[in-house]
Design a protein around this motif. Sequence first.
Motif, PDB file in Angstrom:
ATOM      1  N   THR A 113       1.002  -1.022   0.252  1.00 19.09           N
ATOM      2  CA  THR A 113       0.142   0.312  -0.117  1.00 19.09           C
ATOM      3  C   THR A 113       1.004   1.177  -0.209  1.00 19.09           C
ATOM      4  O   THR A 113       2.067   1.069   0.967  1.00 19.09           O
ATOM      5  N   GLU A 114       0.727   2.204  -0.888  1.00 20.92           N
ATOM      6  CA  GLU A 114       1.269   2.836  -1.134  1.00 20.92           C
ATOM      7  C   GLU A 114       1.374   4.133   0.331  1.00 20.92           C
ATOM      8  O   GLU A 114       0.191   4.094   1.056  1.00 20.92           O
ATOM      9  N   TRP A 120       4.733   6.773  -6.028  1.00 21.18           N
ATOM     10  CA  TRP A 120       4.183   5.975  -7.280  1.00 21.18           C
ATOM     11  C   TRP A 120       4.289   5.612  -8.038  1.00 21.18           C
ATOM     12  O   TRP A 120       2.709   6.432  -8.592  1.00 21.18           O
ATOM     13  N   HIS A 121       3.964   4.800  -8.949  1.00 17.87           N
ATOM     14  CA  HIS A 121       3.733   5.236 -10.848  1.00 17.87           C
ATOM     15  C   HIS A 121       2.921   3.563 -10.956  1.00 17.87           C
ATOM     16  O   HIS A 121       4.009   2.721 -11.450  1.00 17.87           O
ATOM     17  N   ARG A 122       2.088   3.892 -10.800  1.00 14.55           N
ATOM     18  CA  ARG A 122       1.318   2.113 -10.655  1.00 14.55           C
ATOM     19  C   ARG A 122       1.116   1.660 -12.563  1.00 14.55           C
ATOM     20  O   ARG A 122       0.482   3.051 -13.108  1.00 14.55           O
ATOM     21  N   LYS A 204       7.117  -5.562  -8.844  1.00 10.24           N
ATOM     22  CA  LYS A 204       6.153  -6.116  -9.077  1.00 10.24           C
ATOM     23  C   LYS A 204       5.407  -5.704  -7.736  1.00 10.24           C
ATOM     24  O   LYS A 204       6.133  -5.983  -6.661  1.00 10.24           O
ATOM     25  N   ASP A 205       4.442  -5.894  -7.931  1.00  9.96           N
ATOM     26  CA  ASP A 205       3.800  -5.208  -6.326  1.00  9.96           C
ATOM     27  C   ASP A 205       3.256  -6.856  -5.696  1.00  9.96           C
ATOM     28  O   ASP A 205       2.200  -7.316  -5.927  1.00  9.96           O
ATOM     29  N   MET A 227       5.332   0.020 -10.219  1.00  8.11           N
ATOM     30  CA  MET A 227       4.774  -0.683  -9.266  1.00  8.11           C
ATOM     31  C   MET A 227       4.007  -1.510 -10.088  1.00  8.11           C
ATOM     32  O   MET A 227       2.897  -1.285 -11.084  1.00  8.11           O
ATOM     33  N   VAL A 228       4.327  -2.119 -10.339  1.00  7.01           N
ATOM     34  CA  VAL A 228       3.348  -3.724 -11.672  1.00  7.01           C
ATOM     35  C   VAL A 228       2.331  -3.879 -10.704  1.00  7.01           C
ATOM     36  O   VAL A 228       2.600  -4.810 -10.168  1.00  7.01           O
ATOM     37  N   ASP A 229       1.489  -3.605 -11.626  1.00 10.77           N
ATOM     38  CA  ASP A 229      -0.012  -4.472 -10.929  1.00 10.77           C
ATOM     39  C   ASP A 229       0.233  -5.959 -10.771  1.00 10.77           C
ATOM     40  O   ASP A 229       0.715  -6.497 -11.549  1.00 10.77           O
ATOM     41  N   ARG A 230      -1.211  -6.465  -9.659  1.00  8.89           N
ATOM     42  CA  ARG A 230      -0.920  -8.578 -10.096  1.00  8.89           C
ATOM     43  C   ARG A 230      -2.174  -8.359 -11.077  1.00  8.89           C
ATOM     44  O   ARG A 230      -2.600  -7.403 -11.734  1.00  8.89           O
TER      45      ARG A 230
END
Length: 250
Positions: A113-114, A120-122, A204-205, A227-230
């Motif tokens: 969690t940010e 962060w850049h998702r 990665k998240d 941050m690469v989302d799941r």
Amino acid sequence: MPRRVLILGGTSDGRALAELLHPASRRCGATGCAISVVSSLAGRVRSPRLPPGEVRIGGFGGVAGLVAYLRDEAVTHVVDATHPFAAGMTANAAAACARADVPLTILRRPGWTERPGDRWHRVASLAEAAGLLPRLGARVFLTTGRQDLAAFADLDLWFLVRSVDPPDPPVPRRMRSLLARGPFTVEGETALLREQAIDVLVTKDSGGADTAAKLEAARAVGVPVVMVDRPPLPPGVPVVATPEEAAARL
């Protein structure tokens, strides 16, 4: 009836669940219990940390192979405790368990969690992360794993690539490989960012505490994080957040 549990593992959560269920450490009630556990590892890490009990290493041969294994081994329950980004294995597990009529539980620790101070850049994919990097920095700390470097191979940036085993090609043209296994400390990660003059972090998240220190270090140093989302989970499959919840469900 005796229960035969297959843990699709290779993660710290998978090892923890195997420890909870292992007959040598499991306390049974007055009615008794009979649980046998086999942990399955993909075999991508050369020297994996093995869980207690029976272990198999290697793939199943797709959905059909996993269905055959479930039936041949009389598996009664499956827990998918693979990495949050092992989308192919999770999809195969859902399809195979549905076909074999075996209950499946997905064990996924919560994502990160940010927090205040984070930058962060998702993004939805590694390709999107690679496209964003040139606008954020020139010296990249890349912690997405040794098999995911192709997306960054053509970028004219400098990369510090950390992985447990040596990276698989294709790799970035300008790269230093750092072989290490977590858990890591905030102090160590902060020193690494400063010593290597890192100005952007890509990860990665994955969630969890073992590798979260890099995020605290990035916050302290002021380094932006991509941050690469799941990937999404299969619909309709029960999901738990901890090994204890998975054991209780079983």
